[in-house]
Design a protein around this motif. Structure first.
Motif, PDB file in Angstrom:
ATOM      1  N   LEU A   1       0.977  -0.916   0.399  1.00 19.73           N
ATOM      2  CA  LEU A   1      -0.235  -0.145  -0.440  1.00 19.73           C
ATOM      3  C   LEU A   1       0.935   1.503   0.185  1.00 19.73           C
ATOM      4  CD1 LEU A   1      -3.088  -1.321   2.299  1.00 19.73           C
ATOM      5  CD2 LEU A   1      -3.376  -1.331  -0.501  1.00 19.73           C
ATOM      6  N   ARG A   2       2.106   0.934   0.998  1.00 22.16           N
ATOM      7  CA  ARG A   2       2.848   2.012   0.727  1.00 22.16           C
ATOM      8  C   ARG A   2       3.408   2.842  -0.501  1.00 22.16           C
ATOM      9  NH1 ARG A   2       7.327   2.471   5.045  1.00 22.16           N
ATOM     10  NH2 ARG A   2       7.911   3.994   4.260  1.00 22.16           N
ATOM     11  N   GLU A   3       3.406   1.419  -0.981  1.00 22.57           N
ATOM     12  CA  GLU A   3       4.350   2.082  -2.319  1.00 22.57           C
ATOM     13  C   GLU A   3       3.207   1.966  -3.319  1.00 22.57           C
ATOM     14  OE1 GLU A   3       6.828  -0.571  -5.957  1.00 22.57           O
ATOM     15  OE2 GLU A   3       6.491  -1.685  -3.961  1.00 22.57           O
ATOM     16  N   ARG A   4       2.325   1.540  -3.616  1.00 18.60           N
ATOM     17  CA  ARG A   4       1.232   2.445  -5.140  1.00 18.60           C
ATOM     18  C   ARG A   4       0.570   3.520  -4.536  1.00 18.60           C
ATOM     19  NH1 ARG A   4      -1.150  -3.431  -7.314  1.00 18.60           N
ATOM     20  NH2 ARG A   4       0.465  -4.858  -7.877  1.00 18.60           N
ATOM     21  N   HIS A   5       0.500   3.807  -3.220  1.00 17.89           N
ATOM     22  CA  HIS A   5      -0.940   4.933  -3.103  1.00 17.89           C
ATOM     23  C   HIS A   5      -0.189   5.923  -2.276  1.00 17.89           C
ATOM     24  CE1 HIS A   5      -3.981   2.931  -4.333  1.00 17.89           C
ATOM     25  NE2 HIS A   5      -3.704   1.403  -3.257  1.00 17.89           N
ATOM     26  N   HIS A   6       1.530   5.741  -1.871  1.00 17.34           N
ATOM     27  CA  HIS A   6       2.031   6.662  -1.644  1.00 17.34           C
ATOM     28  C   HIS A   6       1.913   6.905  -0.230  1.00 17.34           C
ATOM     29  CE1 HIS A   6       3.764   7.110  -5.408  1.00 17.34           C
ATOM     30  NE2 HIS A   6       3.107   7.397  -6.396  1.00 17.34           N
ATOM     31  N   LEU A   7       1.784   6.466   1.078  1.00 21.00           N
ATOM     32  CA  LEU A   7       0.917   6.532   2.275  1.00 21.00           C
ATOM     33  C   LEU A   7       2.660   6.029   3.088  1.00 21.00           C
ATOM     34  CD1 LEU A   7      -1.332   4.218   1.754  1.00 21.00           C
ATOM     35  CD2 LEU A   7      -1.894   6.692   2.021  1.00 21.00           C
ATOM     36  N   ASP A   8       2.275   6.609   4.544  1.00 21.16           N
ATOM     37  CA  ASP A   8       3.662   6.400   5.203  1.00 21.16           C
ATOM     38  C   ASP A   8       3.024   5.299   5.786  1.00 21.16           C
ATOM     39  OD1 ASP A   8       1.795   6.850   7.293  1.00 21.16           O
ATOM     40  OD2 ASP A   8       2.509   9.228   7.438  1.00 21.16           O
ATOM     41  N   PRO A   9       3.902   4.555   6.612  1.00 20.81           N
ATOM     42  CA  PRO A   9       3.430   3.330   7.164  1.00 20.81           C
ATOM     43  C   PRO A   9       2.173   3.592   8.260  1.00 20.81           C
ATOM     44  CG  PRO A   9       6.067   3.496   7.929  1.00 20.81           C
ATOM     45  CD  PRO A   9       5.119   4.846   6.854  1.00 20.81           C
ATOM     46  N   ASP A  10       2.208   4.583   8.908  1.00 22.47           N
ATOM     47  CA  ASP A  10       1.140   4.641   9.781  1.00 22.47           C
ATOM     48  C   ASP A  10      -0.832   4.204   9.354  1.00 22.47           C
ATOM     49  OD1 ASP A  10       1.950   4.316  11.663  1.00 22.47           O
ATOM     50  OD2 ASP A  10       2.187   6.564  12.403  1.00 22.47           O
ATOM     51  N   GLN A  11      -0.560   6.186   7.894  1.00 23.83           N
ATOM     52  CA  GLN A  11      -1.170   5.643   6.963  1.00 23.83           C
ATOM     53  C   GLN A  11      -2.679   4.021   6.401  1.00 23.83           C
ATOM     54  OE1 GLN A  11      -0.165   8.598   4.931  1.00 23.83           O
ATOM     55  NE2 GLN A  11      -0.897   9.991   5.524  1.00 23.83           N
ATOM     56  N   ALA A  12      -0.999   3.267   5.900  1.00 25.74           N
ATOM     57  CA  ALA A  12      -1.182   2.221   5.156  1.00 25.74           C
ATOM     58  C   ALA A  12      -1.938   1.504   6.820  1.00 25.74           C
ATOM     59  CB  ALA A  12      -0.160   1.699   5.240  1.00 25.74           C
ATOM     60  N   PHE A  13      -1.537   0.976   7.400  1.00 19.74           N
ATOM     61  CA  PHE A  13      -2.009   0.666   8.418  1.00 19.74           C
ATOM     62  C   PHE A  13      -3.988   0.840   8.855  1.00 19.74           C
ATOM     63  CE2 PHE A  13      -3.035  -1.025  13.441  1.00 19.74           C
ATOM     64  CZ  PHE A  13      -2.890  -2.311  12.580  1.00 19.74           C
ATOM     65  N   THR A  14      -4.184   1.822   8.976  1.00 20.84           N
ATOM     66  CA  THR A  14      -5.185   2.660   9.320  1.00 20.84           C
ATOM     67  C   THR A  14      -5.740   1.932   7.984  1.00 20.84           C
ATOM     68  OG1 THR A  14      -4.355   4.442  10.293  1.00 20.84           O
ATOM     69  CG2 THR A  14      -6.873   5.232   9.729  1.00 20.84           C
ATOM     70  N   ALA A  15      -5.562   1.907   6.879  1.00 22.44           N
ATOM     71  CA  ALA A  15      -6.738   1.901   5.697  1.00 22.44           C
ATOM     72  C   ALA A  15      -6.934  -0.139   6.408  1.00 22.44           C
ATOM     73  CB  ALA A  15      -5.653   2.511   4.561  1.00 22.44           C
ATOM     74  N   LEU A  16      -6.097  -0.474   6.278  1.00 24.05           N
ATOM     75  CA  LEU A  16      -5.856  -1.275   6.484  1.00 24.05           C
ATOM     76  C   LEU A  16      -7.606  -2.101   7.520  1.00 24.05           C
ATOM     77  CD1 LEU A  16      -2.506  -3.515   6.516  1.00 24.05           C
ATOM     78  CD2 LEU A  16      -4.495  -3.851   4.778  1.00 24.05           C
ATOM     79  N   ARG A  17      -6.791  -1.612   8.769  1.00 30.54           N
ATOM     80  CA  ARG A  17      -7.569  -1.431  10.228  1.00 30.54           C
ATOM     81  C   ARG A  17      -9.527  -0.492   9.452  1.00 30.54           C
ATOM     82  NH1 ARG A  17      -5.807   0.991  14.932  1.00 30.54           N
ATOM     83  NH2 ARG A  17      -6.569   3.308  13.983  1.00 30.54           N
ATOM     84  N   ARG A  18      -9.443   0.109   8.856  1.00 34.77           N
ATOM     85  CA  ARG A  18     -10.588   0.756   8.592  1.00 34.77           C
ATOM     86  C   ARG A  18     -11.648  -0.354   7.630  1.00 34.77           C
ATOM     87  NH1 ARG A  18      -9.361   4.846   5.680  1.00 34.77           N
ATOM     88  NH2 ARG A  18      -9.190   5.734   7.730  1.00 34.77           N
ATOM     89  N   TYR A  19     -10.840  -0.965   6.413  1.00 33.35           N
ATOM     90  CA  TYR A  19     -11.872  -1.579   5.365  1.00 33.35           C
ATOM     91  C   TYR A  19     -12.286  -3.406   6.817  1.00 33.35           C
ATOM     92  CZ  TYR A  19     -12.574  -4.478   1.646  1.00 33.35           C
ATOM     93  OH  TYR A  19     -13.357  -5.192   0.338  1.00 33.35           O
ATOM     94  N   SER A  20     -11.338  -3.782   7.567  1.00 31.01           N
ATOM     95  CA  SER A  20     -11.575  -4.710   8.476  1.00 31.01           C
ATOM     96  C   SER A  20     -12.303  -4.480   9.194  1.00 31.01           C
ATOM     97  CB  SER A  20     -10.534  -5.087   9.452  1.00 31.01           C
ATOM     98  OG  SER A  20     -10.660  -6.007   9.985  1.00 31.01           O
ATOM     99  N   GLN A  21     -12.848  -2.760   9.866  1.00 34.71           N
ATOM    100  CA  GLN A  21     -13.620  -3.265  10.946  1.00 34.71           C
ATOM    101  C   GLN A  21     -14.759  -2.385   9.901  1.00 34.71           C
ATOM    102  OE1 GLN A  21     -12.153   0.328  12.903  1.00 34.71           O
ATOM    103  NE2 GLN A  21     -11.051  -1.063  14.214  1.00 34.71           N
ATOM    104  N   GLU A  22     -15.095  -2.339   8.802  1.00 36.70           N
ATOM    105  CA  GLU A  22     -16.251  -1.798   7.991  1.00 36.70           C
ATOM    106  C   GLU A  22     -16.034  -2.842   7.180  1.00 36.70           C
ATOM    107  OE1 GLU A  22     -14.463   1.143   5.298  1.00 36.70           O
ATOM    108  OE2 GLU A  22     -14.606   2.662   6.381  1.00 36.70           O
TER     109      GLU A  22
END
Length: 232
Positions: free
Chosen positions: A191-212
């Motif tokens: 996710l960091r490489e494809r969407h130019h995210l930092d580690p915290d942003q990439a992890f937050t994206a994973l967690r949000r999708y998991s919860q939703e």
């Protein structure tokens, strides 16, 4: 047993303890436990481990089809000595000299079990973990196969088995945790490489999708690793 017999028995139990702890997986540990029961216990024709979780019965490492048939029969009927030792764990052990002598205690199980060729049984509670209970169960095709001395041997075997099984389960859980950590780390990297995210942003994206979507985080991470993106 005389002194020589006890010394040989102690040697075999020590070897068994090392052997159980050296097994590479939980399944291998269970298999070695039941094989050892048949090898070490006089009169034991078959052995298996019965696990009950939320009223669901599962048989592990049976050394003979007789074990699976007996466990399925007890689950179907809702009665039998193996279920009793798990449900009433204060007993922690049962020894049935002659199964046909207990028609009142297990009125439906006894005639069916006799038809399977079971003469006597013995079992030991292995452990309690959360809502899962387990027992090591021994079967003989002849009555009065298990003696008081055999019960002592069975206790020693069951004690070794419980320790080895607990160790194997802990090891398996640790391996699963490490594998989960690795797959989440890989997904974050993608996710960091494809969407130019930092580690915290990439992890937050994973967690949000998991919860939703109510999907486990490790499963979301596996999807990302397989497809390169979150979601289909």
């Amino acid at each position: 047993m005389d002194d020589g017999d006890w010394a040989e028995f102690a040697r075999r139990m020590a070897t068994l303890a090392r052997d159980l702890l050296a097994q590479p997986s939980v399944d291998a540990t269970l298999k070695r436990i039941t094989e050892s029961a048949v090898e070490l216990m006089d009169g034991c024709d078959a052995a298996g481990i019965l696990l009950v979780r939320r009223r669901t019965v599962r048989t592990f490492a049976p050394t003979d089809d007789l074990v699976t048939q007996a466990d399925e029969l007890q689950e179907h009927l809702g009665e039998g000595p193996c279920l009793d030792v798990i449900r009433h764990d204060a007993e922690r052990v049962f020894r049935v000299h002659d199964l046909t002598a207990h028609p009142d205690r297990w009125p439906r199980f006894v005639p069916e079990a006799a038809g399977l060729g079971i003469g006597s049984m013995m079992g030991f509670l292995l452990y309690t973990e959360d809502e899962e209970l387990g027992a090591l169960n021994l079967y003989s095709r002849r009555p009065s196969a298990f003696t008081e001395a055999g019960e002592t041997t069975g206790w020693l075997l069951a004690s070794h088995a419980a320790v080895a099984l607990s160790s194997a389960r802990t090891h398996a859980q640790l391996e699963e945790a490490m594998a989960t950590r690795d797959v989440i780390g890989e997904a974050i990297g993608i996710l960091r490489e494809r969407h130019h995210l930092d580690p915290d942003q990439a992890f937050t994206a994973l967690r949000r999708y998991s919860q939703e979507r109510n999907i486990k985080l490790r499963d979301v991470a596996r999807q990302v690793c397989a497809s390169g993106r979150i979601g289909s």
